[in-house]
Design a protein around this motif. Structure first.
Motif, PDB file in Angstrom:
ATOM      1  N   ILE A   1     -31.341 -95.648 -52.771  1.00 53.20           N
ATOM      2  CA  ILE A   1     -30.717 -94.337 -52.933  1.00 53.20           C
ATOM      3  C   ILE A   1     -29.214 -94.501 -53.071  1.00 53.20           C
ATOM      4  O   ILE A   1     -28.570 -95.146 -52.248  1.00 53.20           O
ATOM      5  CB  ILE A   1     -31.065 -93.428 -51.740  1.00 53.20           C
ATOM      6  CG1 ILE A   1     -32.591 -93.254 -51.666  1.00 53.20           C
ATOM      7  CG2 ILE A   1     -30.378 -92.076 -51.864  1.00 53.20           C
ATOM      8  CD1 ILE A   1     -33.064 -92.533 -50.440  1.00 53.20           C
ATOM      9  N   LYS A   2     -28.634 -93.897 -54.123  1.00 46.68           N
ATOM     10  CA  LYS A   2     -27.206 -94.036 -54.428  1.00 46.68           C
ATOM     11  C   LYS A   2     -26.383 -92.836 -53.955  1.00 46.68           C
ATOM     12  O   LYS A   2     -25.181 -92.946 -53.777  1.00 46.68           O
ATOM     13  CB  LYS A   2     -27.017 -94.186 -55.949  1.00 46.68           C
ATOM     14  CG  LYS A   2     -27.827 -95.326 -56.569  1.00 46.68           C
ATOM     15  CD  LYS A   2     -27.462 -96.678 -55.969  1.00 46.68           C
ATOM     16  CE  LYS A   2     -28.278 -97.802 -56.617  1.00 46.68           C
ATOM     17  NZ  LYS A   2     -27.990 -99.099 -55.972  1.00 46.68           N
ATOM     18  N   ASN A   3     -27.006 -91.694 -53.776  1.00 46.67           N
ATOM     19  CA  ASN A   3     -26.266 -90.478 -53.445  1.00 46.67           C
ATOM     20  C   ASN A   3     -25.785 -90.525 -51.997  1.00 46.67           C
ATOM     21  O   ASN A   3     -26.587 -90.583 -51.065  1.00 46.67           O
ATOM     22  CB  ASN A   3     -27.172 -89.266 -53.658  1.00 46.67           C
ATOM     23  CG  ASN A   3     -26.443 -87.971 -53.403  1.00 46.67           C
ATOM     24  OD1 ASN A   3     -26.335 -87.551 -52.272  1.00 46.67           O
ATOM     25  ND2 ASN A   3     -25.933 -87.360 -54.457  1.00 46.67           N
ATOM     26  N   SER A   4     -24.465 -90.464 -51.795  1.00 45.54           N
ATOM     27  CA  SER A   4     -23.905 -90.640 -50.453  1.00 45.54           C
ATOM     28  C   SER A   4     -24.276 -89.490 -49.529  1.00 45.54           C
ATOM     29  O   SER A   4     -24.435 -89.685 -48.317  1.00 45.54           O
ATOM     30  CB  SER A   4     -22.384 -90.760 -50.539  1.00 45.54           C
ATOM     31  OG  SER A   4     -21.818 -89.565 -51.058  1.00 45.54           O
ATOM     32  N   TYR A   5     -24.431 -88.293 -50.078  1.00 44.95           N
ATOM     33  CA  TYR A   5     -24.792 -87.129 -49.254  1.00 44.95           C
ATOM     34  C   TYR A   5     -26.176 -87.342 -48.626  1.00 44.95           C
ATOM     35  O   TYR A   5     -26.376 -87.170 -47.426  1.00 44.95           O
ATOM     36  CB  TYR A   5     -24.791 -85.892 -50.147  1.00 44.95           C
ATOM     37  CG  TYR A   5     -24.852 -84.583 -49.410  1.00 44.95           C
ATOM     38  CD1 TYR A   5     -23.694 -83.902 -49.074  1.00 44.95           C
ATOM     39  CD2 TYR A   5     -26.062 -84.021 -49.043  1.00 44.95           C
ATOM     40  CE1 TYR A   5     -23.736 -82.696 -48.404  1.00 44.95           C
ATOM     41  CE2 TYR A   5     -26.115 -82.819 -48.366  1.00 44.95           C
ATOM     42  CZ  TYR A   5     -24.949 -82.154 -48.053  1.00 44.95           C
ATOM     43  OH  TYR A   5     -25.014 -80.963 -47.384  1.00 44.95           O
ATOM     44  N   THR A   6     -27.133 -87.743 -49.478  1.00 41.94           N
ATOM     45  CA  THR A   6     -28.488 -87.991 -48.991  1.00 41.94           C
ATOM     46  C   THR A   6     -28.508 -89.168 -48.024  1.00 41.94           C
ATOM     47  O   THR A   6     -29.179 -89.123 -46.980  1.00 41.94           O
ATOM     48  CB  THR A   6     -29.429 -88.264 -50.181  1.00 41.94           C
ATOM     49  OG1 THR A   6     -29.347 -87.162 -51.093  1.00 41.94           O
ATOM     50  CG2 THR A   6     -30.857 -88.413 -49.709  1.00 41.94           C
ATOM     51  N   VAL A   7     -27.781 -90.218 -48.340  1.00 44.71           N
ATOM     52  CA  VAL A   7     -27.744 -91.407 -47.479  1.00 44.71           C
ATOM     53  C   VAL A   7     -27.200 -91.039 -46.099  1.00 44.71           C
ATOM     54  O   VAL A   7     -27.728 -91.480 -45.069  1.00 44.71           O
ATOM     55  CB  VAL A   7     -26.882 -92.516 -48.130  1.00 44.71           C
ATOM     56  CG1 VAL A   7     -26.664 -93.668 -47.151  1.00 44.71           C
ATOM     57  CG2 VAL A   7     -27.558 -93.031 -49.394  1.00 44.71           C
ATOM     58  N   ALA A   8     -26.149 -90.220 -46.064  1.00 44.97           N
ATOM     59  CA  ALA A   8     -25.569 -89.823 -44.775  1.00 44.97           C
ATOM     60  C   ALA A   8     -26.602 -89.101 -43.913  1.00 44.97           C
ATOM     61  O   ALA A   8     -26.728 -89.365 -42.711  1.00 44.97           O
ATOM     62  CB  ALA A   8     -24.356 -88.908 -45.013  1.00 44.97           C
ATOM     63  N   TYR A   9     -27.381 -88.203 -44.524  1.00 46.36           N
ATOM     64  CA  TYR A   9     -28.393 -87.485 -43.758  1.00 46.36           C
ATOM     65  C   TYR A   9     -29.530 -88.397 -43.297  1.00 46.36           C
ATOM     66  O   TYR A   9     -30.065 -88.244 -42.194  1.00 46.36           O
ATOM     67  CB  TYR A   9     -28.962 -86.333 -44.586  1.00 46.36           C
ATOM     68  CG  TYR A   9     -28.373 -85.007 -44.203  1.00 46.36           C
ATOM     69  CD1 TYR A   9     -28.317 -84.596 -42.884  1.00 46.36           C
ATOM     70  CD2 TYR A   9     -27.853 -84.163 -45.172  1.00 46.36           C
ATOM     71  CE1 TYR A   9     -27.774 -83.380 -42.532  1.00 46.36           C
ATOM     72  CE2 TYR A   9     -27.299 -82.941 -44.836  1.00 46.36           C
ATOM     73  CZ  TYR A   9     -27.267 -82.554 -43.503  1.00 46.36           C
ATOM     74  OH  TYR A   9     -26.730 -81.347 -43.165  1.00 46.36           O
ATOM     75  N   LEU A  10     -29.905 -89.373 -44.123  1.00 42.95           N
ATOM     76  CA  LEU A  10     -30.969 -90.287 -43.715  1.00 42.95           C
ATOM     77  C   LEU A  10     -30.511 -91.152 -42.542  1.00 42.95           C
ATOM     78  O   LEU A  10     -31.285 -91.416 -41.611  1.00 42.95           O
ATOM     79  CB  LEU A  10     -31.398 -91.147 -44.904  1.00 42.95           C
ATOM     80  CG  LEU A  10     -32.114 -90.383 -46.031  1.00 42.95           C
ATOM     81  CD1 LEU A  10     -32.435 -91.315 -47.190  1.00 42.95           C
ATOM     82  CD2 LEU A  10     -33.394 -89.729 -45.534  1.00 42.95           C
ATOM     83  N   TYR A  11     -29.250 -91.612 -42.564  1.00 42.45           N
ATOM     84  CA  TYR A  11     -28.717 -92.354 -41.418  1.00 42.45           C
ATOM     85  C   TYR A  11     -28.743 -91.476 -40.159  1.00 42.45           C
ATOM     86  O   TYR A  11     -29.089 -91.934 -39.064  1.00 42.45           O
ATOM     87  CB  TYR A  11     -27.286 -92.809 -41.692  1.00 42.45           C
ATOM     88  CG  TYR A  11     -27.175 -94.061 -42.555  1.00 42.45           C
ATOM     89  CD1 TYR A  11     -28.021 -95.149 -42.344  1.00 42.45           C
ATOM     90  CD2 TYR A  11     -26.222 -94.147 -43.571  1.00 42.45           C
ATOM     91  CE1 TYR A  11     -27.920 -96.295 -43.136  1.00 42.45           C
ATOM     92  CE2 TYR A  11     -26.110 -95.292 -44.364  1.00 42.45           C
ATOM     93  CZ  TYR A  11     -26.969 -96.372 -44.149  1.00 42.45           C
ATOM     94  OH  TYR A  11     -26.872 -97.500 -44.917  1.00 42.45           O
ATOM     95  N   LEU A  12     -28.358 -90.225 -40.319  1.00 45.69           N
ATOM     96  CA  LEU A  12     -28.357 -89.305 -39.185  1.00 45.69           C
ATOM     97  C   LEU A  12     -29.768 -89.124 -38.627  1.00 45.69           C
ATOM     98  O   LEU A  12     -29.980 -89.125 -37.408  1.00 45.69           O
ATOM     99  CB  LEU A  12     -27.801 -87.956 -39.634  1.00 45.69           C
ATOM    100  CG  LEU A  12     -27.678 -86.859 -38.566  1.00 45.69           C
ATOM    101  CD1 LEU A  12     -26.645 -87.246 -37.520  1.00 45.69           C
ATOM    102  CD2 LEU A  12     -27.296 -85.530 -39.203  1.00 45.69           C
ATOM    103  N   SER A  13     -30.749 -88.978 -39.529  1.00 51.07           N
ATOM    104  CA  SER A  13     -32.134 -88.809 -39.108  1.00 51.07           C
ATOM    105  C   SER A  13     -32.640 -90.044 -38.371  1.00 51.07           C
ATOM    106  O   SER A  13     -33.285 -89.951 -37.320  1.00 51.07           O
ATOM    107  CB  SER A  13     -33.002 -88.519 -40.333  1.00 51.07           C
ATOM    108  OG  SER A  13     -34.346 -88.378 -39.967  1.00 51.07           O
TER     109      SER A  13
END
Length: 700
Positions: free
Chosen positions: A242-254
């Motif tokens: 996944i390249k999108n930083s917004y999505t990556v940030a939420y997945l790390y949070l999850s």
């Protein structure tokens, strides 16, 4: 907007809002942006220039949200100047998308609404679909989950008509997320699985990772950590794609939330640090607020209580700045636990009170959504009233037509009669008699129709007055339920929860004070509920009167006896001068309620050391009873609002005693049902006199 938008996740769970993700590498996006900027410098067509700026804005969505906003706003200005509606709608949509990503939900909704209005005019189904998804996401963050669900389902209907499978998968995810917020676990799981099935079939790693993450969050919330482990293993495997930083940030949070739940604190800290770095870099404020909240939760479990409180406060500060309040109850409760562990019990108690206030606020928002159904019914009734008025107006027009027709008939008849007056005089006399009979009948018909119209107008006025009274009754009823009945239960639940969880942390005096508070709140709630039930039964005609002759002095003594203790507590002297031999003809039970309410009001609004006088006076066939106090009295404005349910004259007593707002309404209903009248006299700072009259027994 282009076709690529249809494959973008606008709204994921409570946690995920993807920002038009692309599969290309970020470096390739930057190259594309440079190429588009070169085209802008040489482009002369004004509409094409708007499209190029919008394309730069959407391409910046994966690189820099701030830059995306700059170019979408530039496109907006150019489109307005050139009256280019499609380009203007697209720029509104992109501004809404970028504003939502940085937590500016109000600005996002304003721009989405403007975009939707123009896309609807153009009948652009694909962009209407995407705008519905954007509105659903932004509305969800304002706390209105029912409205968010409605917009997602509207988008799903369009996606199914367009056979847009990727958008259908995204919307299944959105709907599942909303059901999670509404605590509907089964529906949430059902829609997440439907989204996952489509995502796997279409090889969409971002969609699949997001859905696995949402399933994991749902299971972690219910402490099903073993089940969640499978989902988070899938997230970890897909994350590098996944390249999108917004999505990556939420997945790390999850992932961090999961590791905190299973006490893997170091792994949780690593993932939070990664999410924190991305949020700071790209200004994802609403994600950052949750990052701080999870840091606080992590340090709380590690027993680093002071550090935990610091991060909870950071998260609250950001949430307040962007207007997101849904996590307030959870943060306040965890912060209270940290203060309690530090021995700072007053601060813990204050934090728990704030949690209760936040819970009440969220519940009020939900209550307001259910009131919309009532308002819709009201609108329907108003529409029917307008139709009736229109019918009356049409009837009046028809009557005017009849009058004109009659005048025409009379004129024609007169001309014919003048032509044949000499040769057919006998025939003329016969015809004129017949014509007169017809005219009389028509005149009578017009007169009857006029009378019917007047009666209809009068009935309309009565209906309008009844509707106003019903609306006032409804408003009063919902006001009492939404505020007065809620408040004591909030106190009961709050103190009860505090005693259950921290009983041993308070001394006997503090515990006794809390128990007294619970008792007072319970008594207030019971009193209000009793009046509500009595009032409801009265309104529906369920109270049957049993009138009989009895001595009024004996009934008054029985009615005021339960409240004499309250009078003694305020050192109020009660003087009952009513003749023991006077009898009335009335229903005992309803009159007891009248006496009890009026006597209770006299105590409530009397100062300490005051006097209450009970007197009576015969006036023809009626016995007038007066309950007079030497209390604070009433202003003219309050006097004018007594006995009117649409007026709010409720106020606190001299020792902050609460009222229900229904007592005098009940008194008026019951006195009138017993063929009597009720009225009041008062002066501010002097006292009040409450009168009611009842028919006397003939033996008097």
């Amino acid at each position: 907007m282009t076709r690529v938008i249809s494959v973008i996740f606008t709204f994921f769970c409570i946690h995920i809002f993807s920002s038009f993700a692309f599969s290309q590498d970020i470096d390739q996006e930057k190259l594309k942006i440079d190429s588009l900027k070169k085209q802008v410098r040489t482009e002369t067509n004004p509409n094409k220039l708007v499209d190029l700026n919008n394309e730069i804005a959407i391409t910046y969505g994966i690189v820099s949200i701030d830059s995306s906003l700059v170019y979408s706003k530039k496109a907006k200005v150019l489109a307005e100047k050139n009256n280019y509606n499609h380009g203007l709608a697209t720029s509104y949509s992109y501004i809404g998308r970028a504003s939502a990503q940085i937590g500016e939900m109000k600005i996002a909704l304003e721009n989405y609404d403007l975009a939707l209005e123009k896309f609807v005019i153009e009948k652009d189904s694909l962009n209407i679909l995407d705008t519905y998804r954007g509105i659903s996401y932004a509305v969800s963050y304002t706390g209105n989950q029912l409205a968010s669900l409605d917009y997602s389902k509207k988008a799903l209907d369009l996606a199914e008509k367009l056979k847009d499978t990727i958008s259908i998968s995204s919307l299944y995810n959105n709907i599942a997320s909303i059901y999670k917020k509404l605590d509907n676990y089964e529906s949430s799981i059902h829609y997440f699985k439907k989204s996952l099935e489509i995502g796997k079939n279409y090889d969409s790693p971002e969609s699949v990772a997001i859905t696995y993450s949402n399933l994991g969050v749902l299971k972690v919330d219910r402490e099903k950590y073993k089940d969640a482990a499978v989902d988070y293993q899938k997230v970890t495997e897909i994350l590098p794609q996944i390249k999108n930083s917004y999505t990556v940030a939420y997945l790390y949070l999850s992932l961090a939330g999961y590791y905190t739940g299973i006490n893997e604190f170091e792994l949780s800290r690593q993932h939070l640090a990664k999410a924190d770095q991305l949020c700071r870099k790209d200004n994802y404020q609403h994600i950052l607020a949750r990052v701080y909240r999870q840091y606080g939760e992590l340090y709380l479990k590690e027993k680093q209580f002071q550090k935990s409180i610091q991060y909870f406060d950071k998260g609250m500060h950001i949430s307040q700045g962007i207007g997101v309040s849904e996590e307030y109850p959870r943060i306040y409760k965890m912060r209270a636990e940290a203060y309690a562990q530090l021995g700072q019990y007053p601060k813990a108690y204050q934090s728990l009170q704030k949690a209760n206030v936040a819970i009440d606020s969220l519940k009020s928002k939900k209550a307001s959504n259910f009131l919309k159904e009532f308002e819709a019914q009201k609108a329907k009734e108003e529409l029917n009233e307008q139709k009736l008025k229109l019918a009356l107006k049409e009837q009046q027009t028809e009557n005017e037509t009849i009058k004109i027709r009659n005048r025409f008939v009379m004129a024609v008849g007169t001309i014919i009669l003048l032509l044949v007056v000499i040769s057919l005089i006998m025939y003329f006399l016969f015809k004129i008699g017949k014509t007169n009979t017809l005219l009389k009948a028509q005149h009578q018909q017009i007169k009857e129709q006029k009378q019917l119209l007047e009666e209809s107008i009068l009935n309309l006025k009565h209906s309008e007055e009844n509707l106003k009274k019903l609306n006032a009754t409804k408003d009063k009823f919902f006001s009492i339920i939404a505020h007065d009945l809620k408040s004591p239960f909030s106190a009961i639940l709050g103190f009860n929860d505090e005693l259950v969880q921290h009983y041993n942390e308070y001394n006997d005096k503090e515990r006794l004070e809390m128990i007294h508070e619970v008792g007072d709140a319970s008594q207030s709630a019971y009193s209000l509920l009793e009046n509500l039930l009595t009032w409801s039964r009265s309104q529906r005609g369920f109270i049957q009167l049993k009138k009989e002759a009895y001595r009024i002095r004996q009934l008054i003594d029985e009615s005021i006896a339960p409240n004499l203790a309250a009078a003694n507590l305020k050192q109020i002297h009660v003087i009952n001068s009513i003749d023991e031999n006077l009898c009335v003809w009335a229903d005992k039970e309803t009159i007891k309620i009248v006496i009890l309410n009026l006597f209770n009001n006299a105590i409530k609004y009397s100062n300490k050391g005051g006097v209450i006088y009970l007197t009576s006076q015969l006036n023809k066939d009626m016995l007038e009873i007066c309950i007079r106090d030497t209390g604070i009295g009433m202003s003219e404005q309050i006097m004018n609002g007594l006995f009117k349910i649409e007026e709010n004259v409720q106020r606190e007593g001299t020792q902050e005693e609460k009222g229900t707002g229904l007592g005098l309404i009940l008194c008026q209903d019951f006195v009138q049902e017993n063929n009597g009248q009720i009225w009041a006299k008062s002066k501010v700072a002097v006292g009040s006199e409450m009168y009611f009259s009842l028919p006397v027994n003939k033996s008097n």
